[in-house]
Design an enzyme around this catalytic site. Structure first.
Site, PDB file in Angstrom:
ATOM      1  CE  LYS A   1      -3.290   2.594   2.933  1.00  9.59           C
ATOM      2  NZ  LYS A   1      -4.160   2.597   4.143  1.00  9.59           N
TER       3      LYS A   1
ATOM      4  CG  ASP B   1      -5.489   7.908   4.796  1.00 12.10           C
ATOM      5  OD1 ASP B   1      -6.381   8.582   4.235  1.00 12.10           O
ATOM      6  OD2 ASP B   1      -5.714   6.869   5.451  1.00 12.10           O
TER       7      ASP B   1
ATOM      8  CE  LYS C   1      -6.596   8.653   8.216  1.00  6.21           C
ATOM      9  NZ  LYS C   1      -7.265   7.544   8.909  1.00  6.21           N
TER      10      LYS C   1
ATOM     11  CG  ASP D   1      -1.945   5.142   4.967  1.00  6.23           C
ATOM     12  OD1 ASP D   1      -1.814   4.061   5.565  1.00  6.23           O
ATOM     13  OD2 ASP D   1      -3.028   5.527   4.481  1.00  6.23           O
TER      14      ASP D   1
ATOM     15  CG  ASP E   1      -9.896   7.537   6.766  1.00  4.00           C
ATOM     16  OD1 ASP E   1      -8.813   7.484   6.134  1.00  4.00           O
ATOM     17  OD2 ASP E   1      -9.960   7.711   7.997  1.00  4.00           O
TER      18      ASP E   1
ATOM     19  CD  GLU F   1      -6.720   5.297   2.531  1.00  2.98           C
ATOM     20  OE1 GLU F   1      -7.712   5.436   3.251  1.00  2.98           O
ATOM     21  OE2 GLU F   1      -5.591   4.999   2.979  1.00  2.98           O
TER      22      GLU F   1
ATOM     23  NE  ARG G   1     -11.035  -1.018   3.724  1.00  2.00           N
ATOM     24  CZ  ARG G   1     -11.641  -1.204   4.885  1.00  2.00           C
ATOM     25  NH1 ARG G   1     -12.808  -1.801   4.936  1.00  2.00           N
ATOM     26  NH2 ARG G   1     -11.079  -0.803   6.006  1.00  2.00           N
TER      27      ARG G   1
HETATM   28  N1  BES Z   1      -4.277   4.432   6.939  1.00  2.00           N
HETATM   29  C1  BES Z   1      -5.412   4.179   7.733  1.00  2.00           C
HETATM   30  C2  BES Z   1      -5.160   3.157   8.825  1.00  2.00           C
HETATM   31  C3  BES Z   1      -4.169   3.504   9.893  1.00  2.00           C
HETATM   32  C4  BES Z   1      -4.581   3.975  11.118  1.00  2.00           C
HETATM   33  C5  BES Z   1      -2.810   3.306   9.699  1.00  2.00           C
HETATM   34  C6  BES Z   1      -3.668   4.277  12.106  1.00  2.00           C
HETATM   35  C7  BES Z   1      -1.892   3.603  10.687  1.00  2.00           C
HETATM   36  C8  BES Z   1      -2.312   4.075  11.897  1.00  2.00           C
HETATM   37  C9  BES Z   1      -6.549   3.653   6.861  1.00  2.00           C
HETATM   38  O1  BES Z   1      -6.590   4.144   5.566  1.00  2.00           O
HETATM   39  C10 BES Z   1      -7.834   4.065   7.491  1.00  2.00           C
HETATM   40  O2  BES Z   1      -8.078   5.227   7.573  1.00  2.00           O
HETATM   41  N2  BES Z   1      -8.622   3.090   7.914  1.00  2.00           N
HETATM   42  C11 BES Z   1      -9.879   3.343   8.527  1.00  2.00           C
HETATM   43  C12 BES Z   1     -10.897   2.389   7.963  1.00  2.00           C
HETATM   44  C13 BES Z   1     -12.304   2.698   8.328  1.00  2.00           C
HETATM   45  C14 BES Z   1     -12.729   4.009   7.720  1.00  2.00           C
HETATM   46  C15 BES Z   1     -13.204   1.582   7.858  1.00  2.00           C
HETATM   47  C16 BES Z   1      -9.707   3.161  10.022  1.00  2.00           C
HETATM   48  O3  BES Z   1      -8.940   2.289  10.441  1.00  2.00           O
HETATM   49  O4  BES Z   1     -10.321   3.911  10.769  1.00  2.00           O
HETATM   50 ZN    ZN Z   2      -4.818   4.742   4.801  1.00  2.00          ZN
HETATM   51 MN    MN Z   3      -7.639   5.963   5.404  1.00  2.00          MN
END
Ligand code: BES
Ligand code: ZN
Ligand code: MN
Length: 493
Positions: free
Chosen positions: A262, A267, A274, A285, A344, A346, A348
């Site tokens: 990835k 992000d 966020k 990220d 968010d 993104e 996947r």
């Molecule tokens: N890049 C983030 C996940 C992340 C969180 C990485 C903390 C490192 C530290 C990912 O893109 C994300 O935002 N995931 C969301 C998914 C949700 C919206 C279903 C999450 O984990 O909140």
């Molecule tokens: Zn992310």
């Molecule tokens: Mn995200």
């Protein structure tokens, strides 16, 4: 840090500091002889419990001319029984951090002599290289006075020649260079490490190591129908890209292992933005991408007898008038439609197109993706283990064993079909985000819909790619997780 090897007797070797390992519950010859030379100073430290040999402790003392070494660094190895490579690695990491604190730039080490296994030399060398990493490119003050390690001399036992030691050390250096590349890429900010920067890095690796590199630009991604990757990149001034690196270390007929990382260079969450606090950490990220690039570099330098294809989907996730938005429906490269319920989620999306691309273009023997995919994985496992899911138990077990050997722990999470309920959409085949429940697994389940029958494992490195506190083998910040794990997997059983 330059590495020298020598068969010299540690007691006769002149050096600014001699590093020796000490057990909590057992003596060793070197310790006893040094103690004798220092009129019982070491024994005194032990009886007074000033230095007991516990793990994660060190003690630096001056020898005042009683030994050719100017200083002795005592490093705790814990109990003698059960001393393994990981403890040795950490001891070496602690040693270099203590030396850095004392600004001792050159030293000789005997730590590996305490290890029982036949990879003790590699472990101690690796720990020292990883622990001595620092990232200070953006600090402009006092550049000239900044501390840098100069030379580490590994003092070899009788059983191993300098020539053999040299080969083993060079292999370890190659792996650690891959880790450092991954750490550097993650440490640099998002305004430097853009999708174009990742592409340039891949091209540079390709020239240096005779890999082949292809970068698919936006128009090609659109033409191919990689709409999920394209959608995520839409809100950014930096165009999304798909980076493909190939390494051929085996015969032409050997199916490759595909490594997919990835590469979200920042992000923000996009339209589902966020919260501001801590958002700066989202420059990390692209740690999955960094791990893939670092692994490709190390594998090529090691000339591993495998075929590899490294695939990095990269984009910046930003809010904008042109950005993709909640409610949008996207036709992914696989043809499966995805309703966007959260911009968010993104990672996947860019991965599902990359996995489908890898599977159909390369028919890989196995596919492993690495991604800072979910905050839920950090909730589940903290920073101690990478979350792993997959569709092939043999691959999963091999990765677990590799993690155990190299000290990058992975922990398996289930991927039962029932988890898929959360990802059903009223309007499309799938939605990209469910509820918070089982968030790491539902993300893995989503990816599973794009791998078909290909053997596949998914590594959620959200908790392991970045550390808020320093560890023996990784200062605070980027860990470079994944590189050693993958190299260990590719070389091991
Ligand atoms: N890049 C983030 C996940 C992340 C969180 C990485 C903390 C490192 C530290 C990912 O893109 C994300 O935002 N995931 C969301 C998914 C949700 C919206 C279903 C999450 O984990 O909140
Ligand atoms: Zn992310
Ligand atoms: Mn995200």
């Amino acid at each position: 840090m330059n590495i020298d090897l020598s068969s010299a007797n540690p007691l006769k070797h002149t050096t600014p500091a001699l590093v020796i390992g000490c057990f909590e519950d057992a003596g060793n010859e070197l310790f006893t002889t040094c103690d004798g030379a220092l009129d019982g100073c070491l024994g005194r430290l032990a009886t007074n419990k000033e230095f007991t040999g516990k793990v994660n402790t060190t003690r630096l003392i001056h020898t005042l001319g009683k030994l050719p070494a100017e200083r002795l660094l005592l490093v705790g190895l814990g109990k003698k029984a059960g001393l393994d490579d990981e403890r040795l690695r950490q001891a070496a990491g602690n040693a270099v951090q203590a030396l850095r604190a004392a600004r001792v730039a050159s030293f000789a080490t005997t730590l590996h002599l305490a290890g029982a296994g036949d990879t003790a030399l590699e472990a101690a060398c690796e720990g020292a290289l990883l622990g001595s990493y620092s990232f200070d490119e953006y600090k402009t003050k006092d550049r000239d006075e900044r501390f840098h390690f100069e030379e580490m001399t590994l003092l070899l036992s009788k059983g191993i020649s300098v020539k053999e030691g040299r080969i083993r050390v060079e292999r370890t250096q190659a792996v650690c260079r891959g880790v450092s590349l991954a750490r550097d890429l993650v440490s640099h900010p998002g305004n430097v490490v853009t999708t174009g920067y990742l592409a340039a890095t891949a091209r540079e690796l390709a020239t240096r190591h005779a890999l082949s590199c292809r970068v698919l630009e936006l128009d090609e991604l659109e033409k191919l129908g990689m709409n999920a990757l394209v959608a995520v990149g839409k809100g950014s001034a930096e165009p999304p890209r798909l980076i493909v690196l190939e390494y051929r270390g085996a015969g032409d007929r050997d199916r490759p292992v595909a490594l997919v990382g990835k590469g979200i260079t920042f992000d923000s969450g996009g339209i589902s933005i966020k919260p501001g606090a801590g958002m700066e950490e989202m420059k990390t990220d692209m740690a999955g991408a960094a791990a893939v690039l670092g692994t490709m570099e190390a594998a090529a330098a090691l000339k591993l007898p495998v075929n590899l294809v490294g695939i990095v989907p990269t984009a910046e996730n930003m809010p904008d008038g042109k950005a993709y938005k909640p409610g949008d429906v996207i036709v992914s490269l696989s043809g499966q439609t995805i309703e966007i319920t959260n911009t968010d989620a993104e990672g996947r999306l860019i991965l599902c197109d990359a996995l489908h691309y890898a599977r159909t273009h390369y028919k890989p023997a196995a596919m492993i993706d690495l991604a800072t995919l979910t905050g839920a994985c950090v909730v589940a496992l903290g920073h101690e283990a990478t979350g792993m899911m997959g569709n092939d138990q043999r691959l999963i077990e091999r990765l677990k064993r590799a993690g155990g050997r190299c000290g990058e722990r992975v922990w398996e999470l289930p991927l039962w079909d029932e988890y898929g309920e959360a990802m059903k959409s009223d309007i499309a085949d799938l939605k990209n985000a469910g509820s918070r429940d089982g968030g790491s697994i539902t993300a893995g389940w989503f990816l599973k819909q794009f791998v078909g029958k290909t053997r596949w494992a998914h590594m959620d490195i959200a908790g392991t790619a970045w550390g808020d506190k320093a560890r023996p083998c990784a200062p605070k910040g980027a860990t470079g997780v994944g590189v050693r794990l993958l190299i260990e997997y590719l070389t091991g059983k």
